[in-house]
Motif scaffolding. Structure first.
Motif, PDB file in Angstrom:
ATOM      1  N   VAL A  76       3.981  14.190  82.434  1.00 47.71           N
ATOM      2  CA  VAL A  76       3.104  15.212  82.997  1.00 47.71           C
ATOM      3  C   VAL A  76       3.988  16.171  83.777  1.00 47.71           C
ATOM      4  O   VAL A  76       4.795  15.741  84.610  1.00 47.71           O
ATOM      5  N   LEU A  77       3.848  17.466  83.481  1.00 51.86           N
ATOM      6  CA  LEU A  77       4.626  18.494  84.181  1.00 51.86           C
ATOM      7  C   LEU A  77       3.751  19.213  85.185  1.00 51.86           C
ATOM      8  O   LEU A  77       2.581  19.477  84.926  1.00 51.86           O
ATOM      9  N   PHE A  78       4.351  19.582  86.305  1.00 54.48           N
ATOM     10  CA  PHE A  78       3.698  20.414  87.307  1.00 54.48           C
ATOM     11  C   PHE A  78       4.550  21.663  87.476  1.00 54.48           C
ATOM     12  O   PHE A  78       5.704  21.570  87.896  1.00 54.48           O
ATOM     13  N   ILE A  79       3.953  22.803  87.110  1.00 51.96           N
ATOM     14  CA  ILE A  79       4.686  24.069  87.130  1.00 51.96           C
ATOM     15  C   ILE A  79       3.786  25.151  87.715  1.00 51.96           C
ATOM     16  O   ILE A  79       2.726  25.437  87.156  1.00 51.96           O
ATOM     17  N   ALA A  80       4.201  25.731  88.824  1.00 54.87           N
ATOM     18  CA  ALA A  80       3.537  26.906  89.403  1.00 54.87           C
ATOM     19  C   ALA A  80       2.009  26.772  89.440  1.00 54.87           C
ATOM     20  O   ALA A  80       1.296  27.622  88.926  1.00 54.87           O
ATOM     21  N   GLY A  81       1.510  25.696  90.037  1.00 56.54           N
ATOM     22  CA  GLY A  81       0.076  25.530  90.194  1.00 56.54           C
ATOM     23  C   GLY A  81      -0.660  25.083  88.940  1.00 56.54           C
ATOM     24  O   GLY A  81      -1.888  25.133  88.885  1.00 56.54           O
ATOM     25  N   LYS A  82       0.076  24.642  87.936  1.00 57.59           N
ATOM     26  CA  LYS A  82      -0.534  24.151  86.702  1.00 57.59           C
ATOM     27  C   LYS A  82      -0.023  22.742  86.411  1.00 57.59           C
ATOM     28  O   LYS A  82       1.102  22.391  86.739  1.00 57.59           O
ATOM     29  N   ARG A  83      -0.883  21.971  85.753  1.00 58.44           N
ATOM     30  CA  ARG A  83      -0.550  20.610  85.328  1.00 58.44           C
ATOM     31  C   ARG A  83      -0.571  20.592  83.808  1.00 58.44           C
ATOM     32  O   ARG A  83      -1.568  20.983  83.195  1.00 58.44           O
ATOM     33  N   TYR A  84       0.531  20.162  83.184  1.00 60.64           N
ATOM     34  CA  TYR A  84       0.646  20.115  81.732  1.00 60.64           C
ATOM     35  C   TYR A  84       0.756  18.678  81.249  1.00 60.64           C
ATOM     36  O   TYR A  84       1.531  17.893  81.792  1.00 60.64           O
ATOM     37  N   VAL A  85      -0.025  18.359  80.218  1.00 62.95           N
ATOM     38  CA  VAL A  85       0.074  17.076  79.545  1.00 62.95           C
ATOM     39  C   VAL A  85       0.509  17.338  78.105  1.00 62.95           C
ATOM     40  O   VAL A  85       0.367  18.448  77.598  1.00 62.95           O
ATOM     41  N   PHE A  86       1.003  16.303  77.456  1.00 69.64           N
ATOM     42  CA  PHE A  86       1.474  16.418  76.072  1.00 69.64           C
ATOM     43  C   PHE A  86       0.646  15.483  75.209  1.00 69.64           C
ATOM     44  O   PHE A  86       0.558  14.285  75.499  1.00 69.64           O
ATOM     45  N   VAL A  87       0.027  16.038  74.177  1.00 71.23           N
ATOM     46  CA  VAL A  87      -0.874  15.256  73.338  1.00 71.23           C
ATOM     47  C   VAL A  87      -0.545  15.465  71.863  1.00 71.23           C
ATOM     48  O   VAL A  87       0.063  16.461  71.486  1.00 71.23           O
ATOM     49  N   GLU A  88      -1.014  14.523  71.052  1.00 71.03           N
ATOM     50  CA  GLU A  88      -0.883  14.606  69.597  1.00 71.03           C
ATOM     51  C   GLU A  88      -2.274  14.734  68.982  1.00 71.03           C
ATOM     52  O   GLU A  88      -3.238  14.174  69.497  1.00 71.03           O
ATOM     53  N   CYS A  89      -2.356  15.423  67.884  1.00 66.38           N
ATOM     54  CA  CYS A  89      -3.543  15.498  67.024  1.00 66.38           C
ATOM     55  C   CYS A  89      -4.736  16.206  67.651  1.00 66.38           C
ATOM     56  O   CYS A  89      -5.215  17.190  67.113  1.00 66.38           O
ATOM     57  N   GLU A  90      -5.264  15.672  68.776  1.00 63.27           N
ATOM     58  CA  GLU A  90      -6.451  16.280  69.361  1.00 63.27           C
ATOM     59  C   GLU A  90      -6.506  16.015  70.860  1.00 63.27           C
ATOM     60  O   GLU A  90      -5.815  15.150  71.391  1.00 63.27           O
ATOM     61  N   TYR A  91      -7.381  16.755  71.511  1.00 65.33           N
ATOM     62  CA  TYR A  91      -7.549  16.667  72.959  1.00 65.33           C
ATOM     63  C   TYR A  91      -9.020  16.812  73.288  1.00 65.33           C
ATOM     64  O   TYR A  91      -9.668  17.765  72.844  1.00 65.33           O
ATOM     65  N   LYS A  92      -9.561  15.849  74.019  1.00 64.20           N
ATOM     66  CA  LYS A  92     -10.951  15.902  74.477  1.00 64.20           C
ATOM     67  C   LYS A  92     -10.953  15.640  75.971  1.00 64.20           C
ATOM     68  O   LYS A  92     -10.305  14.700  76.440  1.00 64.20           O
ATOM     69  N   LYS A  93     -11.713  16.467  76.706  1.00 64.24           N
ATOM     70  CA  LYS A  93     -11.804  16.263  78.144  1.00 64.24           C
ATOM     71  C   LYS A  93     -13.027  16.979  78.682  1.00 64.24           C
ATOM     72  O   LYS A  93     -13.370  18.067  78.220  1.00 64.24           O
ATOM     73  N   TRP A  94     -13.665  16.366  79.666  1.00 63.56           N
ATOM     74  CA  TRP A  94     -14.795  17.001  80.323  1.00 63.56           C
ATOM     75  C   TRP A  94     -14.241  18.015  81.310  1.00 63.56           C
ATOM     76  O   TRP A  94     -13.367  17.708  82.113  1.00 63.56           O
ATOM     77  N   LYS A  95     -14.752  19.242  81.264  1.00 63.18           N
ATOM     78  CA  LYS A  95     -14.297  20.317  82.142  1.00 63.18           C
ATOM     79  C   LYS A  95     -15.513  21.070  82.681  1.00 63.18           C
ATOM     80  O   LYS A  95     -16.567  21.086  82.059  1.00 63.18           O
ATOM     81  N   GLN A  96     -15.317  21.735  83.820  1.00 64.27           N
ATOM     82  CA  GLN A  96     -16.364  22.576  84.388  1.00 64.27           C
ATOM     83  C   GLN A  96     -16.306  23.969  83.775  1.00 64.27           C
ATOM     84  O   GLN A  96     -15.248  24.431  83.343  1.00 64.27           O
ATOM     85  N   LYS A  97     -17.448  24.620  83.747  1.00 64.42           N
ATOM     86  CA  LYS A  97     -17.529  25.991  83.241  1.00 64.42           C
ATOM     87  C   LYS A  97     -16.567  26.879  84.031  1.00 64.42           C
ATOM     88  O   LYS A  97     -16.490  26.798  85.256  1.00 64.42           O
ATOM     89  N   GLY A  98     -15.815  27.699  83.311  1.00 60.56           N
ATOM     90  CA  GLY A  98     -14.906  28.645  83.941  1.00 60.56           C
ATOM     91  C   GLY A  98     -13.506  28.135  84.180  1.00 60.56           C
ATOM     92  O   GLY A  98     -12.650  28.885  84.651  1.00 60.56           O
ATOM     93  N   ASP A  99     -13.238  26.860  83.861  1.00 60.01           N
ATOM     94  CA  ASP A  99     -11.878  26.334  84.008  1.00 60.01           C
ATOM     95  C   ASP A  99     -10.966  26.971  82.968  1.00 60.01           C
ATOM     96  O   ASP A  99     -11.357  27.152  81.811  1.00 60.01           O
ATOM     97  N   LYS A 100      -9.742  27.285  83.376  1.00 59.10           N
ATOM     98  CA  LYS A 100      -8.765  27.833  82.434  1.00 59.10           C
ATOM     99  C   LYS A 100      -7.991  26.700  81.770  1.00 59.10           C
ATOM    100  O   LYS A 100      -7.635  25.715  82.415  1.00 59.10           O
TER     101      LYS A 100
END
Length: 187
Positions: A117-141
């Protein structure tokens, strides 16, 4: 978790700190909460020593004396992040958080061996294969390379490689590559 929680060695994600300017000190404090193994270099060790935060390993080619005697010194050979990831893999760590100022290309070579998991300039990055599913709130970037997307659900493009969630709920991304893909979110 209770105060009786026992952390087994290498169970918690290690912490590699290449840059201390890319994440606020409160968030760094949260990453340090479970006493991870901390890896620094010549440029970031002073930040930890000034606040009396325990450093476990410093990658350096210098012979500086540090106020903390237990610090293990490892010579830099291929580069700080490369050497630190190699050390973690060789010592059977399962996960690592990395604070840095850009996505290092070398992390893709280690994604199959360790959860990164990377933390860069106020962002959190994960690394995934094939697909990504996650519950998010409206308006999240969501930040993802659009040239890696095969299909998407629940987000819409607002700029190059930047998407926004359309409503509260699950988003789903499928990728057109078998390689790992980074996905970022604001923290």
């Amino acid at each position: 978790m209770s105060s009786h929680h026992i952390v087994k060695e290498n169970q918690e994600p290690a912490l590699i700190v290449e840059s201390v300017t890319d994440l606020d000190t409160e968030y760094i404090g949260q990453l340090l909460e479970w006493s991870p193994t901390v890896f620094t270099n010549d440029y970031t060790i002073d930040f930890f020593l000034a606040d009396d935060i325990k450093v476990d390993v410093v990658f350096t080619n210098q012979s500086n004396l540090y106020t903390q005697e237990q610090i293990k010194r490892i010579p830099v050979q291929q580069g700080f992040i490369t050497d630190a990831l190699q050390y973690l893999v060789e010592n059977h760590y399962k996960a690592v958080n990395i604070i840095c100022n850009e996505i290092p290309d070398i992390v893709f070579a280690f994604c199959k061996q360790i959860n990164i998991v990377l933390f860069i300039a106020g962002k959190r990055y994960v690394f995934v294969e094939c697909e990504y599913k996650k519950w998010k709130q409206k308006g999240d970037k969501i930040f993802v390379r659009e040239d890696r997307l095969k299909s998407l659900f629940g987000i819409q493009k607002i700029a190059r490689n930047i998407f926004i969630t359309e409503q509260d709920g699950f988003i789903h991304l499928a990728f057109n590559t078998a390689e790992f893909v980074w996905i970022g979110e604001e923290i």
